[in-house]
Scaffold this active site. Structure first.
Site, mmCIF file in Angstrom:
data_model
loop_
_atom_site.group_PDB
_atom_site.id
_atom_site.type_symbol
_atom_site.label_atom_id
_atom_site.label_comp_id
_atom_site.label_asym_id
_atom_site.label_seq_id
_atom_site.Cartn_x
_atom_site.Cartn_y
_atom_site.Cartn_z
ATOM 1 N N GLY A 13 9.985 -5.738 4.222
ATOM 2 C CA GLY A 13 10.934 -5.232 3.230
ATOM 3 C C GLY A 13 12.280 -4.922 3.874
ATOM 4 C CG PHE A 37 5.470 -6.413 -5.356
ATOM 5 C CD1 PHE A 37 5.446 -7.321 -6.405
ATOM 6 C CD2 PHE A 37 5.890 -5.114 -5.624
ATOM 7 C CE1 PHE A 37 5.829 -6.942 -7.695
ATOM 8 C CE2 PHE A 37 6.263 -4.731 -6.902
ATOM 9 C CZ PHE A 37 6.236 -5.650 -7.934
ATOM 10 C CE1 TYR A 146 8.820 4.514 -4.533
ATOM 11 C CE2 TYR A 146 10.244 6.349 -5.150
ATOM 12 C CZ TYR A 146 9.872 5.376 -4.240
ATOM 13 O OH TYR A 146 10.534 5.269 -3.038
HETATM 14 P P1 NAD Z 1 11.385 -2.704 -0.179
HETATM 15 O O1 NAD Z 1 10.904 -2.928 -1.564
HETATM 16 O O2 NAD Z 1 12.402 -3.633 0.376
HETATM 17 O O3 NAD Z 1 10.171 -2.642 0.851
HETATM 18 C C1 NAD Z 1 8.858 -2.332 0.498
HETATM 19 C C2 NAD Z 1 7.931 -3.335 1.186
HETATM 20 O O4 NAD Z 1 6.574 -2.997 0.890
HETATM 21 C C3 NAD Z 1 8.153 -4.776 0.693
HETATM 22 O O5 NAD Z 1 8.207 -5.647 1.780
HETATM 23 C C4 NAD Z 1 6.920 -5.040 -0.181
HETATM 24 O O6 NAD Z 1 6.591 -6.401 -0.273
HETATM 25 C C5 NAD Z 1 5.875 -4.192 0.526
HETATM 26 N N1 NAD Z 1 4.744 -3.827 -0.341
HETATM 27 C C6 NAD Z 1 4.793 -3.342 -1.601
HETATM 28 N N2 NAD Z 1 3.559 -3.120 -2.066
HETATM 29 C C7 NAD Z 1 2.699 -3.485 -1.065
HETATM 30 C C8 NAD Z 1 1.293 -3.497 -0.938
HETATM 31 N N3 NAD Z 1 0.494 -3.091 -1.944
HETATM 32 N N4 NAD Z 1 0.752 -3.941 0.225
HETATM 33 C C9 NAD Z 1 1.544 -4.353 1.228
HETATM 34 N N5 NAD Z 1 2.884 -4.370 1.171
HETATM 35 C C10 NAD Z 1 3.461 -3.933 0.031
HETATM 36 O O7 NAD Z 1 11.923 -1.198 -0.165
HETATM 37 P P2 NAD Z 1 12.566 -0.331 1.012
HETATM 38 O O8 NAD Z 1 13.834 0.224 0.478
HETATM 39 O O9 NAD Z 1 12.587 -1.080 2.291
HETATM 40 O O10 NAD Z 1 11.525 0.867 1.094
HETATM 41 C C11 NAD Z 1 10.595 0.999 2.157
HETATM 42 C C12 NAD Z 1 9.863 2.320 2.024
HETATM 43 O O11 NAD Z 1 10.790 3.407 2.088
HETATM 44 C C13 NAD Z 1 9.108 2.467 0.692
HETATM 45 O O12 NAD Z 1 7.886 3.128 0.931
HETATM 46 C C14 NAD Z 1 10.010 3.354 -0.123
HETATM 47 O O13 NAD Z 1 9.306 4.105 -1.072
HETATM 48 C C15 NAD Z 1 10.642 4.232 0.954
HETATM 49 N N6 NAD Z 1 11.940 4.754 0.504
HETATM 50 C C16 NAD Z 1 13.030 3.946 0.455
HETATM 51 C C17 NAD Z 1 14.238 4.460 -0.020
HETATM 52 C C18 NAD Z 1 15.488 3.629 -0.108
HETATM 53 O O14 NAD Z 1 16.494 4.127 -0.609
HETATM 54 N N7 NAD Z 1 15.540 2.398 0.385
HETATM 55 C C19 NAD Z 1 14.321 5.799 -0.426
HETATM 56 C C20 NAD Z 1 13.164 6.568 -0.371
HETATM 57 C C21 NAD Z 1 11.985 6.052 0.113
#
Ligand code: NAD
Ligand code: UDP
Length: 315
Positions: A13, A37, A146
């Protein structure tokens, strides 16, 4: 050298790919787990030549066995558009993903870090938000899959720590942006930049007076790595975010200025339960991790705009 074996779930991600890169650069062995995803192989394609990098397609709702020293648990869609697409799957990912990864950490005695979120504060009535604030979350709304999933994951982390002595770390991440966000991600920074670069209307939800604090991804990764390496007695939760606070109208105007775009602002309905204001209190991160963000919004946006400009030209 002391090469650690590190599992990163959600590693393909946006944030995960930057984290994998950083951990490899520090000489570690990295196993990246993702079901693609919202992530993509393209985000980590440049790491595939590295013999210390492994990419595995796996869904964290199913158990996974591997011997590692550390686990960063990031698997979960983060954009409201994507986490609301299949809300039952979202909550399963947070809750069953946490149970599976904590079970693994317990078995192999790994240290485990949870990517939690400022969404645990919901629509906060304490501002800015310190970690001691318990939040104001609607348990039955469209964001609950979420918010409550992440809150339950925090509970599981604390209970595995108290009951089984698992070494845990919890970071509450505030809105993070940067290169490798998906152009279709749906979050505000990528939406505004892509719309501005394409000359399309900029979609302001509501009156645009709601606020967020935007953290550049490099600052976020630095905080995560410091948290993992911090004193074992410090479990968190700890906030990581940039305390600069901006309205969505201010963000839109800054994106227009930096892109030189002539896009028009249009006003669209505000999604339900959209938090009105958000800003981290980062005193704890400063004290315990010696960390504070370095990248100002303007500078981070310039880098991110450069990235999207390139992506759009090559698509
Ligand atoms: P993103 O959507 O780019 O990354 C999430 C990754 O998790 C993706 O690669 C997706 O394919 C993978 N994924 C989803 N469901 C899955 C599953 N069931 N099994 C395996 N892989 C799965 O989002 P991001 O911004 O990189 O966020 C990464 C983490 O940081 C997340 O847990 C998110 O909740 C947390 N977060 C991000 C932010 C932000 O602002 N970017 C803020 C708060 C928390
Ligand atoms: N937002 C907006 N236009 C968009 C996308 C989002 O005005 O095209 C608003 C959204 O309503 C919210 C803020 O920007 O108030 C941040 O939204 P995002 O989805 O990035 O993250 P979150 O709401 O989870 O903080």
């Amino acid at each position: 050298m002391n090469r650690k074996k590190i599992l990163v779930t959600g590693g393909a991600g946006f944030i995960g790919s930057h984290l994998c890169e950083r951990l490899l650069n520090e000489g570690n062995e990295v196993i990246c787990l993702d079901n693609y995803f919202t992530g993509s192989k393209d985000n980590v394609i440049h790491l595939l030549d590295n013999p210390y990098f492994e990419l595995i397609r796996h869904d964290v709702v199913h158990p996974f066995h591997i011997d590692v020293d550390e686990i960063y648990n990031l698997a979960c869609p983060a954009s409201p558009v994507h986490y609301q697409y299949n809300p039952i799957k979202t909550i399963k990912t947070s809750v069953m993903g946490a149970i599976n990864m904590l079970g693994l950490a317990k078995r192999v005695k790994a240290k485990i870090l949870q990517a939690s979120t400022s969404e645990v504060y919901g629509d906060p009535n304490v501002h800015p938000q310190p970690e001691a604030y318990w939040g104001n979350v609607n348990p039955i709304g469209i964001r609950s899959c979420y918010d409550e999933g992440k809150r339950c994951a925090e509970t599981l982390f604390m209970d595995y720590h108290r009951q089984n002595g698992v070494r845990i770390k919890i970071v509450r991440i505030f809105n993070t942006y940067g290169p490798r966000m998906n152009p279709e991600d749906g979050r505000v920074v990528s939406n505004f930049i892509v719309q501005a670069l394409k000359g399309e209307d900029i979609t302001i939800y509501g009156d645009g007076m709601q606020t967020r604090s935007f953290q550049y991804v490099d600052d976020m990764v630095e905080a995560m790595v410091r948290m993992m390496g911090s004193d074992e007695s410090f479990t968190g939760p700890v906030n990581t975010g940039n305390p600069g606070e901006f309205t969505m109208l201010e963000l839109a105007n800054l994106v227009l200025e930096l892109t030189g775009s002539k896009s028009k602002l249009i006003f669209c309905p505000l999604p339900s339960d959209d938090p009105k204001q958000r800003r981290p209190d980062i005193s704890l991160a400063k004290e315990k991790l010696g960390w504070e963000p370095k990248v100002q919004l303007r500078d981070g946006l310039v880098k991110t705009i450069g990235y999207f400009d390139n992506v759009l030209k090559n698509s």
